[in-house]
Write an enzyme that holds these catalytic residues in place. Structure first.
Site, PDB file in Angstrom:
ATOM      1  N   ARG A  52      92.464 141.697  52.097  1.00 22.62           N
ATOM      2  CA  ARG A  52      93.619 142.098  51.288  1.00 22.62           C
ATOM      3  C   ARG A  52      94.131 140.932  50.445  1.00 22.62           C
ATOM      4  NH1 ARG A  52      98.750 144.758  54.226  1.00 22.62           N
ATOM      5  NH2 ARG A  52      98.915 142.636  55.052  1.00 22.62           N
ATOM      6  N   ARG A 100     107.098 123.676  34.717  1.00 19.35           N
ATOM      7  CA  ARG A 100     107.600 125.048  34.666  1.00 19.35           C
ATOM      8  C   ARG A 100     107.331 125.711  33.316  1.00 19.35           C
ATOM      9  NH1 ARG A 100     111.923 128.366  33.488  1.00 19.35           N
ATOM     10  NH2 ARG A 100     112.494 129.845  35.143  1.00 19.35           N
ATOM     11  N   HIS A 102     106.638 130.071  32.131  1.00 19.51           N
ATOM     12  CA  HIS A 102     106.398 131.425  32.621  1.00 19.51           C
ATOM     13  C   HIS A 102     104.913 131.789  32.565  1.00 19.51           C
ATOM     14  CE1 HIS A 102     110.742 131.807  32.451  1.00 19.51           C
ATOM     15  NE2 HIS A 102     110.636 132.946  33.105  1.00 19.51           N
ATOM     16  N   LYS A 144     100.733 141.886  48.013  1.00 19.11           N
ATOM     17  CA  LYS A 144     101.646 141.241  48.966  1.00 19.11           C
ATOM     18  C   LYS A 144     102.142 139.921  48.373  1.00 19.11           C
ATOM     19  CE  LYS A 144     101.896 140.483  54.005  1.00 19.11           C
ATOM     20  NZ  LYS A 144     102.753 141.602  54.395  1.00 19.11           N
ATOM     21  N   GLU A 176     108.126 153.035  52.139  1.00 17.08           N
ATOM     22  CA  GLU A 176     107.775 152.224  53.304  1.00 17.08           C
ATOM     23  C   GLU A 176     109.030 151.522  53.801  1.00 17.08           C
ATOM     24  OE1 GLU A 176     104.918 149.245  52.185  1.00 17.08           O
ATOM     25  OE2 GLU A 176     106.007 148.725  50.356  1.00 17.08           O
TER      26      GLU A 176
END
Length: 281
Positions: A52, A100, A102, A144, A176
């Site tokens: 996964r 940093r 995006h 996830k 869920e």
């Protein structure tokens, strides 16, 4: 060691570890994670969790520089460095490190984090209480990712109301839970669980529940069910790596489930036995 933190080849006690400020996990939550439990220093369902992880990495375009087999070997090696044989093993992969921005300014190599600490599997035989909350998360729940603010808020609300879990719904449709998947045993003796689309994270424990239900000849229906169906179901089952198969006895202060104890017990006993067997010495 009493616990272990690992970052890109370095490890120490978790409380001694530091990570670069420019790791994209720090600014954007730009990464993915998995969690497993061990017993006798043996990980449960490690290969399924790795499958996964790499599927999520592929969808997000995250470049993990090692193979699944190498990553699994690393996890197993680190597990044996912690004294306790019963552990919660957490690992995450962030997109990489850079100033940093995006949109990544260059092709990055993923950073690998691992934490291991003593923890036993939760008791699958103690019923849970829950609350229902509107699902305000994004539309990529099948990955996830580290972006867990909605889950954090829902969990805080559940704890504030004296409950174990929060059950998400979009309108009348159950999706869920904050930490887990949810399935029901219908009045017809079927297992009904939300389909593995982009609205849920299809859990490894959910897959095990489906596997054993089919092995026992219990019909499994992967389709959406409503809050009303859930409240009237014979049993409500929460599945996760930490609880395996745990019934819900109360939702929003109302008693639920408890109408198919033999079927519930058969499934739960099988799932707990599978964990015990695969983590024997």
């Amino acid at each position: 060691m009493k616990n272990l933190g690992y970052y890109n080849g370095k490890y120490d006690l978790i409380e001694n570890m530091t990570v670069p400020m420019n790791d994209r996990a720090c600014y954007f939550g730009d990464g993915i994670f998995e969690v497993i439990y061990t017993r006798n220093h043996k990980p449960y369902a490690l290969s399924e969790h790795m499958d996964r992880l790499y599927a999520s990495a592929n969808e997000l375009g995250i470049n993990i520089a090692i193979t699944k087999e190498e990553f699994s070997s690393l996890i197993e090696e680190l597990i044996h460095k912690v004294d306790s044989s019963e552990q919660l093993v957490y690992w995450q992969v962030s997109r990489g490190t850079e100033m940093r921005s995006h949109a990544p300014m260059s092709e990055l190599t993923a950073n690998i984090w691992v934490t291991i600490r003593p923890m036993k599997l939760r008791d699958s035989y103690t019923p849970m209480t829950a609350i229902t909350l509107e699902d305000t998360r994004f539309l990529h729940c099948n990955m996830k990712t580290l972006n867990l603010i909605p889950t954090v808020l829902a969990s805080r609300e559940a704890v504030a109301r004296g409950c174990d879990e929060a059950i998400f719904h979009r309108g009348s449709i159950v999706t869920e839970c904050a930490h887990s998947n949810i399935s029901i045993i219908t009045q017809n003796g079927e297992i009904k669980t939300a389909p593995a689309d982009n609205m849920i994270l299809a859990g490894v424990a959910r897959a095990h529940l489906i596997e054993f239900a089919r092995k026992f000849g219990i019909p499994v229906i992967e389709e959406h069910f409503t809050v009303e169906e859930m409240m009237n179901a014979d049993e409500i089952i929460v599945t996760s790596s930490g609880t395996l198969c745990r019934p819900v006895c109360e939702i929003d202060g109302k008693a639920v489930g408890g109408k198919a104890p033999k079927l519930l017990c058969k499934l739960r006993d099988a799932l707990v036995a599978d964990f015990m067997e695969k983590t024997e010495r």
